[in-house]
Design an enzyme around this catalytic site. Structure first.
Site, short mmCIF file in Angstrom:
data_model
loop_
_atom_site.label_atom_id
_atom_site.label_comp_id
_atom_site.label_asym_id
_atom_site.label_seq_id
_atom_site.Cartn_x
_atom_site.Cartn_y
_atom_site.Cartn_z
N LEU A 1 -18.89 -2.43 2.40
CA LEU A 1 -18.38 -1.23 3.08
C LEU A 1 -16.92 -0.98 2.72
O LEU A 1 -16.06 -1.84 2.93
CB LEU A 1 -18.51 -1.39 4.59
CG LEU A 1 -19.91 -1.75 5.10
CD1 LEU A 1 -19.93 -1.77 6.62
CD2 LEU A 1 -20.95 -0.76 4.57
N ARG B 1 -4.60 2.20 9.80
CA ARG B 1 -3.62 1.21 10.27
C ARG B 1 -2.75 0.66 9.13
O ARG B 1 -1.76 -0.01 9.37
CB ARG B 1 -4.37 0.05 10.97
CG ARG B 1 -4.96 0.43 12.31
CD ARG B 1 -5.94 -0.61 12.83
NE ARG B 1 -7.26 -0.52 12.19
CZ ARG B 1 -8.29 -1.34 12.45
NH1 ARG B 1 -8.14 -2.31 13.32
NH2 ARG B 1 -9.45 -1.18 11.84
N GLY C 1 -18.08 5.53 10.95
CA GLY C 1 -18.33 4.19 11.44
C GLY C 1 -19.14 3.33 10.48
O GLY C 1 -19.77 3.83 9.54
N ARG D 1 9.22 -6.92 -24.75
CA ARG D 1 8.47 -5.74 -24.34
C ARG D 1 7.14 -5.64 -25.08
O ARG D 1 6.92 -6.35 -26.05
CB ARG D 1 9.35 -4.51 -24.53
CG ARG D 1 10.52 -4.51 -23.51
CD ARG D 1 11.55 -3.47 -23.83
NE ARG D 1 10.93 -2.18 -24.02
CZ ARG D 1 11.50 -1.16 -24.68
NH1 ARG D 1 12.70 -1.32 -25.21
NH2 ARG D 1 10.88 -0.02 -24.80
N LYS E 1 10.88 -5.19 -28.85
CA LYS E 1 9.87 -4.18 -28.52
C LYS E 1 8.98 -3.99 -29.73
O LYS E 1 9.48 -3.68 -30.81
CB LYS E 1 10.53 -2.86 -28.12
CG LYS E 1 9.54 -1.90 -27.51
CD LYS E 1 9.72 -0.48 -27.96
CE LYS E 1 9.15 -0.22 -29.31
NZ LYS E 1 9.31 1.14 -29.79
N TYR F 1 18.86 -6.31 -30.19
CA TYR F 1 17.72 -5.45 -29.91
C TYR F 1 16.91 -5.33 -31.19
O TYR F 1 17.40 -4.86 -32.21
CB TYR F 1 18.16 -4.05 -29.44
CG TYR F 1 16.97 -3.12 -29.41
CD1 TYR F 1 15.91 -3.38 -28.52
CD2 TYR F 1 16.86 -2.04 -30.27
CE1 TYR F 1 14.78 -2.58 -28.51
CE2 TYR F 1 15.72 -1.23 -30.25
CZ TYR F 1 14.69 -1.51 -29.37
OH TYR F 1 13.57 -0.73 -29.36
N ARG G 1 30.07 -2.15 -44.81
CA ARG G 1 31.12 -1.98 -43.80
C ARG G 1 32.41 -1.58 -44.51
O ARG G 1 32.55 -1.78 -45.73
CB ARG G 1 31.33 -3.27 -43.02
CG ARG G 1 31.82 -4.41 -43.86
CD ARG G 1 31.99 -5.70 -43.08
NE ARG G 1 32.53 -6.73 -43.94
CZ ARG G 1 32.06 -7.96 -44.05
NH1 ARG G 1 31.03 -8.34 -43.33
NH2 ARG G 1 32.64 -8.81 -44.85
C1 UD1 Z 1 -15.37 -4.45 12.05
C2 UD1 Z 1 -16.47 -4.75 13.07
C3 UD1 Z 1 -16.01 -5.90 13.97
C4 UD1 Z 1 -15.69 -7.11 13.10
C5 UD1 Z 1 -14.67 -6.76 12.02
C6 UD1 Z 1 -14.55 -7.92 11.06
C7 UD1 Z 1 -17.64 -2.69 13.59
C8 UD1 Z 1 -17.81 -1.57 14.55
N1 UD1 Z 1 -16.71 -3.59 13.88
O1 UD1 Z 1 -14.25 -4.01 12.78
O2 UD1 Z 1 -17.03 -6.23 14.89
O3 UD1 Z 1 -15.19 -8.16 13.92
O4 UD1 Z 1 -15.10 -5.61 11.27
O5 UD1 Z 1 -13.51 -7.71 10.16
O6 UD1 Z 1 -18.37 -2.75 12.61
N2 UD1 Z 1 -15.98 1.37 6.88
C9 UD1 Z 1 -16.76 2.30 6.24
N3 UD1 Z 1 -17.03 3.48 6.86
C10 UD1 Z 1 -16.60 3.76 8.12
C11 UD1 Z 1 -15.80 2.81 8.77
C12 UD1 Z 1 -15.52 1.62 8.14
O7 UD1 Z 1 -17.20 2.08 5.11
O8 UD1 Z 1 -16.89 4.84 8.60
C13 UD1 Z 1 -15.62 0.12 6.18
C14 UD1 Z 1 -14.15 -0.10 6.05
O9 UD1 Z 1 -13.68 0.41 4.80
C15 UD1 Z 1 -14.02 -1.60 6.13
C16 UD1 Z 1 -15.22 -2.04 6.93
O10 UD1 Z 1 -16.12 -0.95 6.94
O11 UD1 Z 1 -14.07 -2.22 4.85
C17 UD1 Z 1 -14.86 -2.41 8.37
O12 UD1 Z 1 -14.24 -1.29 8.98
P1 UD1 Z 1 -12.99 -1.44 9.93
O13 UD1 Z 1 -12.64 -0.11 10.45
O14 UD1 Z 1 -11.96 -2.25 9.29
O15 UD1 Z 1 -13.68 -2.26 11.12
P2 UD1 Z 1 -12.97 -3.26 12.12
O16 UD1 Z 1 -12.32 -2.49 13.19
O17 UD1 Z 1 -12.16 -4.23 11.40
CA CA Z 2 -11.38 -4.46 9.37
#
Ligand code: UD1
Ligand code: CA
Length: 470
Positions: free
Chosen positions: A8, A15, A78, A333, A351, A366, A440
């Protein structure tokens, strides 16, 4: 049994406070998503799917992972929604699917393997890897029932005071049987956050009496999620220490393991000694028994064996031969090749310059776009004038040439084999082999000049017949 992976990487990473997508932040020379993919590849999965969002183009071009498939999550709704977006790409694959977060760069292949074994040994439909967190507030809590089985994963913002006390947390690594994975389609929107939580797949599976377990086999060091720059720095430090430790094990000597930065793809031969504050970056390769003194940065370069790189030197995209010596305070370089046993001394810049065996440029030079043979001596302060304001030109210096100090070689120019260039020369024409070239102004001595000046009759050598008081 077959395995597929979903990584993912479509989160917004707010953040991080950064323009760069979170999973592309660099840890020891590679994006953290690459780090996750490298670990996952070691399991030889049948398919790897990266779920990416609006940054998908940038992610595709930053990741080197042949064969990896991409799925688009159009809006970051999510982790549950992200997995749902990967399903069409997972397709008819039938086996276990590992789901990982792209922001967990320290995960090790061995741990994933061990986890997968437990998942299969117990015949689970769904398994979660958990660990104990010192501060669990950034993670989902593992809620267990009275018999110790997993009941649910509850995110911090949804946890009640008692659940907040729980320190066993979700690592974000899941093993899911393909049929159970389809349950992501059933996850309900979490209204508080406006997202579909992948963590809710646990209760969904349990409701359908699917065998589900959480294995507390992780450590916080390995599974820390990187959500902020502070966490990025901490993860990078852990990775840095791991890399230094692994080279130490392979026989490299570090005078101060705490201040050496080595990228993932770099390599160092045994019995090489690395002094403090050294950066070995990109695909740099250093041979055996070499020495790298303090404050050196070497990027994408190849250093031979028994070479010496002296203090405060920068080497980029270049090659340094066996037993050559470079620095202190040298800048090599891109496109340079320093021959065996050659010597580049202090305040020398190269270089795109090739230097043969045993050639020396020991001080203040150089040398750009130059092809220099072997056994050449380049005197202090020598400069190749390679740029005419519009184009670059090549200087050729053949074997065994002696270039006197403070000479300028105006390119294009060739200095023939075995010839000498007198100190202070400006060489604009080719020098034949075996010749002495002097370019020179001839020296003029004005006799009695000092005595005349003390009498107030200093002769201005430029204005004839006029005396000048100083
Ligand atoms: C998530 C878990 C949490 C776990 C933690 C571990 C959920 C709801 N929570 O929280 O339980 O303890 O990881 O590190 O799953 N991502 C997507 N699409 C989205 C949102 C997120 O691909 O819409 C990806 C992000 O890029 C990331 C990963 O999912 O790589 C986790 O997302 P993040 O928002 O970091 O979740 P956490 O709050 O860390
Ligand atoms: Ca995370």
């Amino acid at each position: 049994m077959k395995t597929a992976c979903i990584v993912l990487a479509a989160g917004l990473g707010k953040r991080m406070n950064s323009d760069l997508p979170k999973v592309l932040h660099n840890i020891c020379g590679i994006p953290m998503l690459q780090s996750v993919l490298n670990s996952v590849r070691k399991l030889n999965p049948e398919r790897i799917v990266v779920v990416a969002g609006g940054h998908i183009g940038k992610i595709k071009e930053s990741i080197q992972s042949p064969g990896v498939l991409f799925a688009l999550q159009p809006r970051a709704r999510g982790t549950g929604d992200a997995v749902r977006c990967a399903l069409p790409v997972i397709g008819d694959f039938n086996g276990d699917v590992l789901v990982l977060n792209g922001d967990t760069p320290l995960v090790r292949p061995d741990t994933i393997r061990k986890f997968l074994r437990l998942h299969r040994r117990d015949g689970n439909a769904l398994s979660v890897l958990s660990f104990t967190a010192a501060d669990p507030s950034a993670y989902g809590r593992i809620v267990r029932d009275s018999s110790g089985g997993i009941e649910a994963i509850v995110e911090d913002r949804d946890a009640d005071p008692r659940q907040k006390e729980i320190r066993e947390v979700n690592s974000g690594l899941y093993a899911v049987r393909r049929d159970a994975l389809a349950l992501v389609g059933r996850i309900k929107l979490n209204r508080a956050k406006g997202e579909y939580y992948l963590t809710d797949i646990v209760s969904a599976a349990l409701r359908r009496k699917m065998k589900t377990s959480a294995y507390p086999i992780g450590t916080e060091e390995e599974f820390m999620g990187v959500n902020t720059k502070e966490e990025l720095r901490r993860a990078a430090e852990t990775m840095r220490r791991r890399i230094v430790a692994s080279w130490t094990k392979k026989g490299v000597d570090f005078l101060d393991a705490g201040s050496v930065f080595i990228h993932h793809d770099a390599s160092i031969g045994r019995d090489t000694v690395i002094y403090p504050n050294v950066h070995i970056e990109g695909r740099t390769k250093i041979g055996k028994k070499s020495t790298v003194y303090p404050n050196v940065r070497i990027v994408d370069s190849e250093i031979g064996r028994e070479a010496v790189i002296k203090d405060s030197t920068l080497i980029e995209n270049s090659r340094v031969g066996d037993r050559a010596s470079v620095g202190p305070f040298a800048h090599i370089r891109p496109g340079s090749e320093i021959g065996r046993q050659a010597k580049i001394g202090n305040f020398v810049e190269l270089k795109k310059t090739i230097l043969g065996t045993n050639t020396k440029a020991s001080h203040l030079s150089y040398l750009g776009d130059a092809k220099i043979g072997s056994g050449v001596n380049i005197g202090a302060g020598t400069i190749t004038c390679n740029y005419d304001g519009a184009r670059k030109h090549v200087t050729r210096i053949e074997d065994d040439v002696f270039i006197g100090s403070d000479s300028q070689l105006v390119a294009p120019v060739r200095v023939g084999k075995g010839s000498y260039v007198g100190a202070g020369s400006t060489i604009t024409e080719d020098v034949p082999a075996g010749a002495l070239a002097i370019g020179r102004a001839r020296q003029k001595n004005i006799r009695g000049w000092v005595r005349k000046r003390s009498k107030g009759r200093v002769i201005d050598v430029n204005k004839k017949g006029k005396d000048k008081k100083d």
